[in-house]
Motif scaffolding. Sequence first.
Motif, PDB file in Angstrom:
ATOM      1  N   ILE A  10       0.847  -1.208   0.000  1.00 36.31           N
ATOM      2  CA  ILE A  10       0.000   0.000   0.000  1.00 36.31           C
ATOM      3  C   ILE A  10       0.877   1.251   0.000  1.00 36.31           C
ATOM      4  O   ILE A  10       0.679   2.173  -0.797  1.00 36.31           O
ATOM      5  N   ILE A  11       1.885   1.268   0.890  1.00 36.33           N
ATOM      6  CA  ILE A  11       2.788   2.419   0.973  1.00 36.33           C
ATOM      7  C   ILE A  11       3.552   2.589  -0.342  1.00 36.33           C
ATOM      8  O   ILE A  11       3.712   3.709  -0.833  1.00 36.33           O
ATOM      9  N   CYS A  12       3.994   1.481  -0.920  1.00 36.30           N
ATOM     10  CA  CYS A  12       4.712   1.539  -2.205  1.00 36.30           C
ATOM     11  C   CYS A  12       3.824   2.123  -3.310  1.00 36.30           C
ATOM     12  O   CYS A  12       4.298   2.915  -4.130  1.00 36.30           O
ATOM     13  N   ARG A  13       2.547   1.742  -3.315  1.00 34.57           N
ATOM     14  CA  ARG A  13       1.624   2.290  -4.325  1.00 34.57           C
ATOM     15  C   ARG A  13       1.460   3.795  -4.150  1.00 34.57           C
ATOM     16  O   ARG A  13       1.467   4.549  -5.125  1.00 34.57           O
ATOM     17  N   GLN A  14       1.333   4.256  -2.905  1.00 43.08           N
ATOM     18  CA  GLN A  14       1.213   5.706  -2.638  1.00 43.08           C
ATOM     19  C   GLN A  14       2.476   6.421  -3.096  1.00 43.08           C
ATOM     20  O   GLN A  14       2.405   7.454  -3.769  1.00 43.08           O
ATOM     21  N   ALA A  15       3.633   5.862  -2.729  1.00 42.58           N
ATOM     22  CA  ALA A  15       4.917   6.477  -3.075  1.00 42.58           C
ATOM     23  C   ALA A  15       5.099   6.523  -4.592  1.00 42.58           C
ATOM     24  O   ALA A  15       5.576   7.518  -5.141  1.00 42.58           O
ATOM     25  N   LYS A  16       4.673   5.452  -5.264  1.00 36.62           N
ATOM     26  CA  LYS A  16       4.807   5.394  -6.724  1.00 36.62           C
ATOM     27  C   LYS A  16       3.949   6.494  -7.355  1.00 36.62           C
ATOM     28  O   LYS A  16       4.387   7.187  -8.283  1.00 36.62           O
ATOM     29  N   ALA A  17       2.735   6.667  -6.841  1.00 38.67           N
ATOM     30  CA  ALA A  17       1.824   7.693  -7.360  1.00 38.67           C
ATOM     31  C   ALA A  17       2.422   9.089  -7.179  1.00 38.67           C
ATOM     32  O   ALA A  17       2.299   9.949  -8.042  1.00 38.67           O
ATOM     33  N   GLU A  18       3.105   9.298  -6.042  1.00 39.79           N
ATOM     34  CA  GLU A  18       3.699  10.605  -5.752  1.00 39.79           C
ATOM     35  C   GLU A  18       5.112  10.742  -6.304  1.00 39.79           C
ATOM     36  O   GLU A  18       5.679  11.836  -6.307  1.00 39.79           O
ATOM     37  N   SER A  22       7.202   9.994   0.906  1.00 39.53           N
ATOM     38  CA  SER A  22       6.915  11.202   1.698  1.00 39.53           C
ATOM     39  C   SER A  22       7.365  10.990   3.138  1.00 39.53           C
ATOM     40  O   SER A  22       7.658   9.859   3.545  1.00 39.53           O
ATOM     41  N   LYS A  24       5.490  11.045   5.644  1.00 39.83           N
ATOM     42  CA  LYS A  24       4.480  10.149   6.226  1.00 39.83           C
ATOM     43  C   LYS A  24       4.816   8.692   5.884  1.00 39.83           C
ATOM     44  O   LYS A  24       4.764   7.817   6.747  1.00 39.83           O
ATOM     45  N   ASN A  25       5.188   8.443   4.617  1.00 35.39           N
ATOM     46  CA  ASN A  25       5.564   7.084   4.202  1.00 35.39           C
ATOM     47  C   ASN A  25       6.748   6.592   5.028  1.00 35.39           C
ATOM     48  O   ASN A  25       6.765   5.461   5.486  1.00 35.39           O
TER      49      ASN A  25
END
Length: 134
Positions: A10-18, A22, A24-25
């Motif tokens: 989940i964190i990797c998907r958020q980081a990839k999108a950004e 971050s 927060k990550n």
Amino acid sequence: KISEIDELNIICRQAKAEGKLSGKNLTELYDLFGQRFTKALEALKENRVKKYIFKPSNRQVWIVVGRERDYLIMAEAEFCTCDDFYFRVLDKQVHLCYHLIAQKIARNLGWYETIEENDTLYDSLMNEWKKATP
């Protein structure tokens, strides 16, 4: 409760999108993995995650260069050849060693070096990588 692996994905998907990890990550990853994340981040910063592509077959092999030797990562199986994997992951104490954490983040964010080798070297390199720690 979701597993470490699911949370990391989940964190990797958020980081990839950004396009970045971050603050927060980073906090979430540290809360999740502690020292294992610190070591994974170090491996990423030191460019120790390598993706070998063998030609002409296009076989791909992930390696994380460790302190003692290179560790073979089988990403789809979430498997690593390090001692931590054998002693702690297989005992279900943890789900991932730091090499796997580093590889997952590297793959998602493109933070790895690609090395092309000829297929003729595949077997000898794989034999080297599969060897147990001396």
